[in-house]
Design a protein around this motif. Structure first.
Motif, mmCIF file in Angstrom:
data_model
loop_
_atom_site.group_PDB
_atom_site.id
_atom_site.type_symbol
_atom_site.label_atom_id
_atom_site.label_comp_id
_atom_site.label_asym_id
_atom_site.label_seq_id
_atom_site.Cartn_x
_atom_site.Cartn_y
_atom_site.Cartn_z
ATOM 1 N N ASN A 337 29.937 53.227 93.680
ATOM 2 C CA ASN A 337 29.210 54.190 92.850
ATOM 3 C C ASN A 337 28.242 55.021 93.681
ATOM 4 O O ASN A 337 28.138 56.243 93.507
ATOM 5 N N VAL A 338 27.524 54.372 94.603
ATOM 6 C CA VAL A 338 26.566 55.116 95.427
ATOM 7 C C VAL A 338 27.292 56.051 96.385
ATOM 8 O O VAL A 338 26.886 57.202 96.589
ATOM 9 N N ALA A 339 28.403 55.570 97.002
ATOM 10 C CA ALA A 339 29.139 56.413 97.943
ATOM 11 C C ALA A 339 29.775 57.610 97.232
ATOM 12 O O ALA A 339 29.875 58.707 97.803
ATOM 13 N N LYS A 346 20.589 56.625 89.017
ATOM 14 C CA LYS A 346 20.906 55.414 88.250
ATOM 15 C C LYS A 346 21.826 54.477 89.019
ATOM 16 O O LYS A 346 21.839 53.267 88.771
ATOM 17 N N PHE A 347 22.610 55.026 89.970
ATOM 18 C CA PHE A 347 23.473 54.171 90.784
ATOM 19 C C PHE A 347 22.730 53.583 91.985
ATOM 20 O O PHE A 347 23.227 52.659 92.620
ATOM 21 N N ARG A 348 21.559 54.148 92.291
ATOM 22 C CA ARG A 348 20.796 53.688 93.467
ATOM 23 C C ARG A 348 19.618 52.802 93.078
ATOM 24 O O ARG A 348 18.811 52.447 93.928
ATOM 25 N N LYS A 349 19.508 52.464 91.781
ATOM 26 C CA LYS A 349 18.383 51.651 91.321
ATOM 27 C C LYS A 349 18.924 50.497 90.474
ATOM 28 O O LYS A 349 19.665 50.712 89.518
ATOM 29 N N PHE A 376 19.551 48.995 100.383
ATOM 30 C CA PHE A 376 18.662 48.831 99.233
ATOM 31 C C PHE A 376 17.368 48.145 99.675
ATOM 32 O O PHE A 376 17.356 47.281 100.568
ATOM 33 N N GLU A 377 16.234 48.525 99.018
ATOM 34 C CA GLU A 377 14.923 47.962 99.312
ATOM 35 C C GLU A 377 14.290 47.496 98.011
ATOM 36 O O GLU A 377 14.532 48.069 96.945
ATOM 37 N N LYS A 378 13.449 46.454 98.091
ATOM 38 C CA LYS A 378 12.757 45.938 96.924
ATOM 39 C C LYS A 378 11.516 46.771 96.650
ATOM 40 O O LYS A 378 10.756 47.106 97.568
ATOM 41 N N LEU A 379 11.309 47.112 95.355
ATOM 42 C CA LEU A 379 10.161 47.911 94.932
ATOM 43 C C LEU A 379 9.446 47.223 93.776
ATOM 44 O O LEU A 379 10.010 46.344 93.105
ATOM 45 N N ASP A 380 8.196 47.647 93.532
ATOM 46 C CA ASP A 380 7.388 47.179 92.399
ATOM 47 C C ASP A 380 7.297 45.666 92.364
ATOM 48 O O ASP A 380 7.565 45.017 91.341
ATOM 49 N N GLY A 381 6.933 45.106 93.472
ATOM 50 C CA GLY A 381 6.743 43.662 93.522
ATOM 51 C C GLY A 381 8.029 42.873 93.386
ATOM 52 O O GLY A 381 8.004 41.732 92.920
ATOM 53 N N GLY A 382 9.131 43.473 93.774
ATOM 54 C CA GLY A 382 10.411 42.781 93.714
ATOM 55 C C GLY A 382 11.112 42.884 92.375
ATOM 56 O O GLY A 382 12.060 42.138 92.116
ATOM 57 N N PHE A 384 12.682 45.748 91.285
ATOM 58 C CA PHE A 384 13.820 46.642 91.431
ATOM 59 C C PHE A 384 14.356 46.589 92.864
ATOM 60 O O PHE A 384 13.621 46.279 93.809
ATOM 61 N N LEU A 385 15.648 46.901 92.986
ATOM 62 C CA LEU A 385 16.276 47.226 94.263
ATOM 63 C C LEU A 385 16.564 48.720 94.228
ATOM 64 O O LEU A 385 17.241 49.208 93.318
ATOM 65 N N PHE A 386 16.066 49.445 95.251
ATOM 66 C CA PHE A 386 16.198 50.912 95.224
ATOM 67 C C PHE A 386 16.683 51.397 96.582
ATOM 68 O O PHE A 386 16.236 50.915 97.631
ATOM 69 N N LEU A 387 17.630 52.347 96.556
ATOM 70 C CA LEU A 387 18.160 52.956 97.773
ATOM 71 C C LEU A 387 17.743 54.431 97.784
ATOM 72 O O LEU A 387 18.272 55.231 96.999
#
Length: 416
Positions: A337-339, A346-349, A376-382, A384-387
């Motif tokens: 989906n991301v590629a 919405k595909f990167r979160k 992907f990286e962790k956000l908001d205290g873990g 979410f995973l966000f790219l």
């Protein structure tokens, strides 16, 4: 005491005369007759005048008509039986004289009148004339169906095929009912056919329900057998892979032993003493360290890291192939989906607290690590995973897709 009746030795029926014995023999093919001192019962119904020759016949008459009072005229009709059959050439006048002389002793018995059309229909259906006449007489000439029902109920009676007899005085009171018109006969026949058709339809419905139940049962058994077969096949493959690994280990051990034996043989030929294992370890350790320090260490590539992550995931959950396959397919969907749509946020979160995500990927050790390798990286205290868009690397995502496809399609992935 002289004989007053003839008794059939085959069925036990009592007969009043030689003529009745001959008629009984023609209908039943019984030929064993003997004189009997037991008289033939003559129980006359006080309500309708119908004579009954036995207790069974009187009970049946009571059951059908409700008439319960009978007069026993057996003694009036009892007379010594003559064993001489009447001659066909006897003069009519002699017969009339005999009848007049015997009329004082017993009442004349005649065949009752029945509906001739119904009688012909019963005979066409295969019933003997005596049985058909008896059925019509005792069913009151009501209908063809009533006569057939009477035959079914009394088919085990010993005198079922005997021609019924009634007193001549009661013949008029026992006259048959008016016959049915052709239209009424057709209507009755149509009703019988319709009833038979409905009965057949009900039987077919019951059979169809039974067949459907049988199909469902067989289907369940086939599914269960297939599941057991697949489970046995999976266990067999695991045992086979385990056996292959054990064979490989034994082969490597044999090679190592062979190398040790060759080394010892070379030292013996050179005249050197056998090598001390403890000395060998101490002496070889610095050499190994020197080799390690002298050779550059190549860092693992991204593809190798992803492959190792997927292998670890499968090893950690090797007892549940279905869950591992679901995790691989979910990760492949995320990467695809991301590629395909890198600009769609919405595909990167991914929400890590999502129940479906946790069940498919989050709870499996190695799932989130693989997504982090994809960027992907962790956000908001873990939570979410966000790219981020600027960190989307199509080459890395394609590599992830290739590794996932290999893990999904290779049945030996992660086993060896």
């Amino acid at each position: 005491m002289a004989g007053v009746s003839l008794q059939c030795g085959d069925c036990g029926t009592l007969l009043k005369s030689v003529e009745e014995a001959q008629e009984h023999a023609e209908l039943t093919k019984h030929t064993n007759f003997s004189e009997s001192t037991e008289p033939v019962l003559n129980l006359v119904c006080t309500s309708c005048g119908k004579p009954c020759r036995s207790k069974t016949e009187s009970n049946l008459h009571t059951k059908r008509t409700g008439h319960a009072e009978f007069v026993d005229k057996t003694s009036e009709a009892t007379a010594p039986i003559s064993l001489e059959a009447p001659k066909v050439s006897d003069d009519v006048a002699m017969g009339e004289a005999g009848d007049s002389s015997s009329s004082g002793q017993q009442e004349e018995m005649v065949v009752p009148e029945v509906d001739q059309k119904l009688l012909e229909e019963l005979e066409a259906m295969g019933f003997p004339k005596g049985r058909a006449t008896r059925a019509l007489h005792y069913s009151g000439n009501a209908s063809l169906e009533a006569a057939v029902n009477w035959v079914v109920e009394h088919e085990n009676d010993p005198d079922i095929d005997e021609m019924p007899l009634v007193p001549a005085s009661a013949k008029k009171s026992e006259a048959s009912k008016p016959s049915l018109t052709p239209e009424e006969i057709k209507k009755k026949q149509q009703e019988l056919r319709e009833r038979a058709r409905k009965k057949k339809e009900e039987e077919e419905k019951i059979k169809e329900r039974e067949r459907e139940k049988e199909r469902i049962r067989v289907g369940r058994e086939l599914l269960e057998a297939k599941r057991i077969e697949e489970e046995n096949e999976r266990k067999r493959l695991l045992l086979l892979r385990k056996a292959e690994k054990e064979e490989e280990r034994k082969a490597l051990e044999k090679v190592r032993q062979k190398m040790e034996e060759d080394k010892a043989e070379r030292r013996r030929k050179l005249g050197l003493p056998p090598e001390d294992p403890s000395t060998t370890v101490k002496r070889s350790a610095p050499v190994v360290e020197e080799k390690k320090s002298s050779l550059p260490v190549r860092p693992a590539t991204k593809a190798e890291q992803m492959r190792e992550c997927l292998r670890s995931l499968k090893q950690n959950h090797k007892d549940d192939d279905a869950k591992v396959k679901t995790a691989f397919n979910t990760l492949l969907t995320f990467a695809k989906n991301v590629a395909t749509n890198p600009n769609e946020e919405k595909f990167r979160k991914i929400r890590l607290t999502n129940a479906a995500f946790q069940d498919r990927v989050g709870k499996l050790k190695g799932g989130i690590e693989f997504l982090e390798l994809c960027g992907f990286e962790k956000l908001d205290g873990g939570e979410f995973l966000f790219l981020p868009r600027e960190k989307v690397d199509i080459a890395v995502l394609n590599t992830a897709g290739s590794e996932l496809n290999s893990a999904i399609n290779n049945p030996f992935f992660g086993v060896l």
